[in-house]
Design an enzyme around this catalytic site. Sequence first.
Site, PDB file in Angstrom:
ATOM      1  N   ASP A 141      14.331  76.491 -37.454  1.00 24.86           N
ATOM      2  CA  ASP A 141      13.533  77.004 -36.320  1.00 24.86           C
ATOM      3  C   ASP A 141      12.487  76.038 -35.752  1.00 24.86           C
ATOM      4  O   ASP A 141      11.378  76.459 -35.387  1.00 24.86           O
ATOM      5  CB  ASP A 141      12.824  78.312 -36.731  1.00 24.86           C
ATOM      6  CG  ASP A 141      13.789  79.420 -37.090  1.00 24.86           C
ATOM      7  OD1 ASP A 141      15.015  79.199 -37.059  1.00 24.86           O
ATOM      8  OD2 ASP A 141      13.320  80.527 -37.425  1.00 24.86           O
TER       9      ASP A 141
ATOM     10  N   LYS B 111      20.145  82.773 -35.336  1.00 28.69           N
ATOM     11  CA  LYS B 111      19.886  83.881 -36.265  1.00 28.69           C
ATOM     12  C   LYS B 111      18.956  84.905 -35.613  1.00 28.69           C
ATOM     13  O   LYS B 111      17.948  84.541 -35.017  1.00 28.69           O
ATOM     14  CB  LYS B 111      19.286  83.336 -37.569  1.00 28.69           C
ATOM     15  CG  LYS B 111      17.969  82.608 -37.423  1.00 28.69           C
ATOM     16  CD  LYS B 111      17.590  81.969 -38.754  1.00 28.69           C
ATOM     17  CE  LYS B 111      16.197  81.412 -38.774  1.00 28.69           C
ATOM     18  NZ  LYS B 111      15.111  82.335 -38.531  1.00 28.69           N
TER      19      LYS B 111
ATOM     20  N   CYS C 248      10.190  82.177 -42.011  1.00 30.92           N
ATOM     21  CA  CYS C 248      11.642  81.893 -41.957  1.00 30.92           C
ATOM     22  C   CYS C 248      12.100  80.908 -43.018  1.00 30.92           C
ATOM     23  O   CYS C 248      13.234  81.013 -43.512  1.00 30.92           O
ATOM     24  CB  CYS C 248      12.019  81.430 -40.555  1.00 30.92           C
ATOM     25  SG  CYS C 248      11.884  82.786 -39.371  1.00 30.92           S
TER      26      CYS C 248
END
Length: 227
Positions: A29, A134, A167
């Site tokens: 990310d 995701k 995350c």
Amino acid sequence: MNPALPLHLDAEPYPFEFRPTTCALLIVDMQRDFLEPGGFGETLGNDVAQLRRTIAPNQKLLAAWRALGLQVMHTREGHRPDLMDLPPAKRHRGRGARLIGDLGPMGRILIRGEPGHSIIPELAPLPAEPVIDKPGKGAFYATDLHAILQNRGIRQLIVTGVTTEVCVHTTVREANDRGYDCLVPSDCVGSYFPEFQTAALKMISAQGGIFGWVTSSDKILSALAGP
Ligand code: C5J
């Protein structure tokens, strides 16, 4: 250095043994909306400098990993433009002025295809590097990551990216439950909250490495460079 042979590197709670050819670099990310000034993260009042310090070490590690022809994968957190994969609980939690799917400074927030959703140019994926989109915090939930790793014979992961306690942590926990060894270089992961950064890293290596190992990118680079 023969990348098919095991290497050892200094880590917490004890040395990490890994085979580069069966170890993937998974970059979580590193998206414009989380890292760039003027992005969604900053509009929430977060200090993006806490995340931006991870860019240079990630670039060095990525360059070394690519130079050896090893597996690299990237993830992006985000949702379908019609929001059908966005649980209402996730959209409404936080009660911010702007919610996921609303128009933010870099397009619709955390929506696939919007400028803020893309990976920062400093770490742009190469065409051969899988990008896992995701909808959740963990990279295994509702994605084909596990299948891709299995098909490529990957057993170990070096997990970097943002944010450490959200995350990155969720992904490391999911990977751990699926049997992967995870190594986290502390300078390549970042949190908006320094106290969470410290605690999250401790939680990974505590209790004999309950979720994995923690090291620094320099130690990985030295191991790859060989004696
Ligand atoms: C968050 C992430 N913090 N990538 N996402 O919402 O950690």
